[in-house]
Write a protein that holds these residues in place. Structure first.
Motif, PDB file in Angstrom:
ATOM      1  N   ILE A   1     -48.034  -1.212 -86.049  1.00 23.64           N
ATOM      2  CA  ILE A   1     -47.963  -2.899 -85.456  1.00 23.64           C
ATOM      3  C   ILE A   1     -48.472  -2.518 -83.963  1.00 23.64           C
ATOM      4  O   ILE A   1     -47.197  -2.491 -83.564  1.00 23.64           O
ATOM      5  CB  ILE A   1     -47.181  -3.223 -86.099  1.00 23.64           C
ATOM      6  CG1 ILE A   1     -47.489  -3.846 -87.758  1.00 23.64           C
ATOM      7  CG2 ILE A   1     -47.467  -5.159 -85.788  1.00 23.64           C
ATOM      8  CD1 ILE A   1     -46.371  -4.346 -88.390  1.00 23.64           C
TER       9      ILE A   1
ATOM     10  N   ASN B   1     -44.503 -18.574 -84.298  1.00 23.62           N
ATOM     11  CA  ASN B   1     -43.752 -17.567 -84.348  1.00 23.62           C
ATOM     12  C   ASN B   1     -44.855 -17.181 -84.942  1.00 23.62           C
ATOM     13  O   ASN B   1     -46.524 -16.265 -85.454  1.00 23.62           O
ATOM     14  CB  ASN B   1     -43.625 -17.266 -86.341  1.00 23.62           C
ATOM     15  CG  ASN B   1     -42.529 -18.448 -85.950  1.00 23.62           C
ATOM     16  OD1 ASN B   1     -43.011 -19.588 -86.402  1.00 23.62           O
ATOM     17  ND2 ASN B   1     -41.418 -18.459 -85.794  1.00 23.62           N
TER      18      ASN B   1
ATOM     19  N   SER C   1     -40.541  -9.462 -79.012  1.00 19.55           N
ATOM     20  CA  SER C   1     -41.159  -8.298 -79.147  1.00 19.55           C
ATOM     21  C   SER C   1     -40.819  -7.620 -76.878  1.00 19.55           C
ATOM     22  O   SER C   1     -40.555  -6.579 -76.573  1.00 19.55           O
ATOM     23  CB  SER C   1     -42.001  -7.818 -79.288  1.00 19.55           C
ATOM     24  OG  SER C   1     -41.793  -7.882 -81.011  1.00 19.55           O
TER      25      SER C   1
HETATM   26  N1  LIG Z   1     -39.245  -4.537 -86.584  1.00 23.72           N
HETATM   27  C1  LIG Z   1     -40.659  -4.852 -86.726  1.00 23.72           C
HETATM   28  N2  LIG Z   1     -41.205  -4.192 -87.510  1.00 23.72           N
HETATM   29  C2  LIG Z   1     -42.562  -3.967 -86.840  1.00 23.72           C
HETATM   30  N3  LIG Z   1     -43.025  -5.465 -87.014  1.00 23.72           N
HETATM   31  C3  LIG Z   1     -42.127  -5.932 -86.222  1.00 23.72           C
HETATM   32  C4  LIG Z   1     -40.794  -5.740 -85.936  1.00 23.72           C
HETATM   33  N4  LIG Z   1     -40.104  -6.695 -85.057  1.00 23.72           N
HETATM   34  C5  LIG Z   1     -41.551  -7.796 -84.788  1.00 23.72           C
HETATM   35  N5  LIG Z   1     -42.848  -7.043 -85.675  1.00 23.72           N
HETATM   36  C6  LIG Z   1     -44.378  -7.720 -85.738  1.00 23.72           C
HETATM   37  O1  LIG Z   1     -44.328  -7.698 -84.094  1.00 23.72           O
HETATM   38  C7  LIG Z   1     -45.402  -9.058 -84.352  1.00 23.72           C
HETATM   39  C8  LIG Z   1     -44.455 -10.099 -83.386  1.00 23.72           C
HETATM   40  O2  LIG Z   1     -42.871 -10.483 -83.293  1.00 23.72           O
HETATM   41  P1  LIG Z   1     -41.605 -11.353 -82.106  1.00 23.72           P
HETATM   42  O3  LIG Z   1     -41.248 -11.279 -83.323  1.00 23.72           O
HETATM   43  O4  LIG Z   1     -42.273 -10.059 -81.332  1.00 23.72           O
HETATM   44  O5  LIG Z   1     -42.372 -12.892 -82.478  1.00 23.72           O
HETATM   45  P2  LIG Z   1     -42.009 -13.234 -82.238  1.00 23.72           P
HETATM   46  O6  LIG Z   1     -43.117 -14.167 -80.858  1.00 23.72           O
HETATM   47  O7  LIG Z   1     -40.441 -13.821 -81.534  1.00 23.72           O
HETATM   48  O8  LIG Z   1     -41.934 -14.573 -82.628  1.00 23.72           O
HETATM   49  P3  LIG Z   1     -40.570 -15.694 -83.680  1.00 23.72           P
HETATM   50  O9  LIG Z   1     -41.268 -17.273 -82.741  1.00 23.72           O
HETATM   51  O10 LIG Z   1     -40.598 -16.078 -84.681  1.00 23.72           O
HETATM   52  O11 LIG Z   1     -38.953 -15.181 -83.198  1.00 23.72           O
HETATM   53  C9  LIG Z   1     -44.946  -9.822 -85.373  1.00 23.72           C
HETATM   54  O12 LIG Z   1     -45.744 -10.147 -86.027  1.00 23.72           O
HETATM   55  C10 LIG Z   1     -43.737  -9.013 -85.885  1.00 23.72           C
HETATM   56  O13 LIG Z   1     -44.035  -9.316 -87.797  1.00 23.72           O
END
Ligand SMILES: Nc1ncnc2c1ncn2[C@@H]1O[C@H](COP(=O)(O)OP(=O)(O)OP(=O)(O)O)[C@@H](O)[C@H]1O
Ligand SMILES: [Mg+2]
Length: 235
Positions: A14, A36, A42
């Motif tokens: 991913i 989201n 990340s």
């Molecule tokens: N530990 C993990 N293992 C696999 N995929 C992950 C992991 N953490 C995040 N992802 C994936 O990485 C992508 C980015 O996630 P991230 O948490 O960075 O998003 P975000 O912008 O912070 O979202 P949110 O607003 O929901 O907090 C998503 O598709 C998520 O499913």
């Protein structure tokens, strides 16, 4: 102050963050917006040293911290408040705060002084110094994790969704406190879902979608951008 170039973060196959570049100048408050799953957390975790970068670089005040571990990043002057809002529930508020001062543990006088400053900023925490952190309300726990990060005396603070799940009145207080921190000269990178409030305090903003930056500009430019809601709601 903080320069991120071509940063990528992967979880196995991913690709969560796909070569993003962003900068935060000294004293600036920059907001990182996006739906989201856009890759905001990340990005934050990678800057904080909790996730390894798959590519690109992170430079803080001229120092390359791309491969640094979390403690090295804090020592370099950057503290992070993660979205998980973790307090040590059985420790008191005061004990939680002192853990934030870990890297300055030999400078007790400095820590006392910093604690006094933080108690002025967060009077609620002062009143609850000896209370177990697990018994605080959600808003108070958020104040505590922010104050704990500030005990490290950072020059740059990363905040990941500080308003998440809090009542409107508490959200208001959190944003006021963020403005106070900005006025004190702290450099801030703020991840938020609360777009309007984030843009009200930010100098500039970036919008992420599917791991990439799809828009950037002054808060005013982003606010008036007709495609913001499309980027934002489109995930
Ligand atoms: N530990 C993990 N293992 C696999 N995929 C992950 C992991 N953490 C995040 N992802 C994936 O990485 C992508 C980015 O996630 P991230 O948490 O960075 O998003 P975000 O912008 O912070 O979202 P949110 O607003 O929901 O907090 C998503 O598709 C998520 O499913
Ligand atoms: Mg997130």
């Amino acid at each position: 102050m903080l320069e991120i170039t071509g940063l990528s973060v992967n979880y196995g196959t991913i690709r969560a963050v796909r070569g993003i570049s962003l900068t935060v100048a000294r004293g600036e408050l920059v907001s990182l917006l996006g739906a989201n799953g856009a890759g905001k957390s990340s990005t934050i975790k990678c800057i904080a040293g909790a996730l390894k970068a798959a590519g690109g670089s992170i430079v803080l005040e001229g120092q390359d911290i791309t491969a640094a571990n979390p403690e090295q990043v804090i020592r370099a002057g950057l503290a992070t408040v993660p979205e998980t809002r973790d307090v040590f529930p059985d420790l008191t508020v005061a004990e939680n705060l002192m853990l934030g001062a870990y890297i300055h543990r030999r400078d007790q006088a400095g820590n006392r002084q910093n604690l006094e400053r933080l108690h002025t900023l967060f009077p609620r925490l002062a009143e609850r110094s000896n209370q177990p952190a697990g018994t605080l309300s959600g808003g108070e726990q958020q104040m505590l994790v922010i104050a704990r990060a500030l005990m490290a005396r950072p020059r740059v603070l990363l905040l990941d969704e500080p308003s998440l799940g809090l009542a409107p009145a508490i959200v208001e207080r959190i944003f006021e406190m963020i403005e106070t921190l900005k006025k004190s000269g702290l450099t801030i990178l703020l991840v938020e879902q609360n777009v309007n409030q984030a843009l009200a305090v930010a100098d500039r903003a970036y919008v992420m979608r599917l791991g990439a930056i799809v828009a950037s500009g002054t808060a005013e430019e982003i606010r008036s951008g007709s495609d913001l809601s499309a980027h934002y709601l489109g995930g």
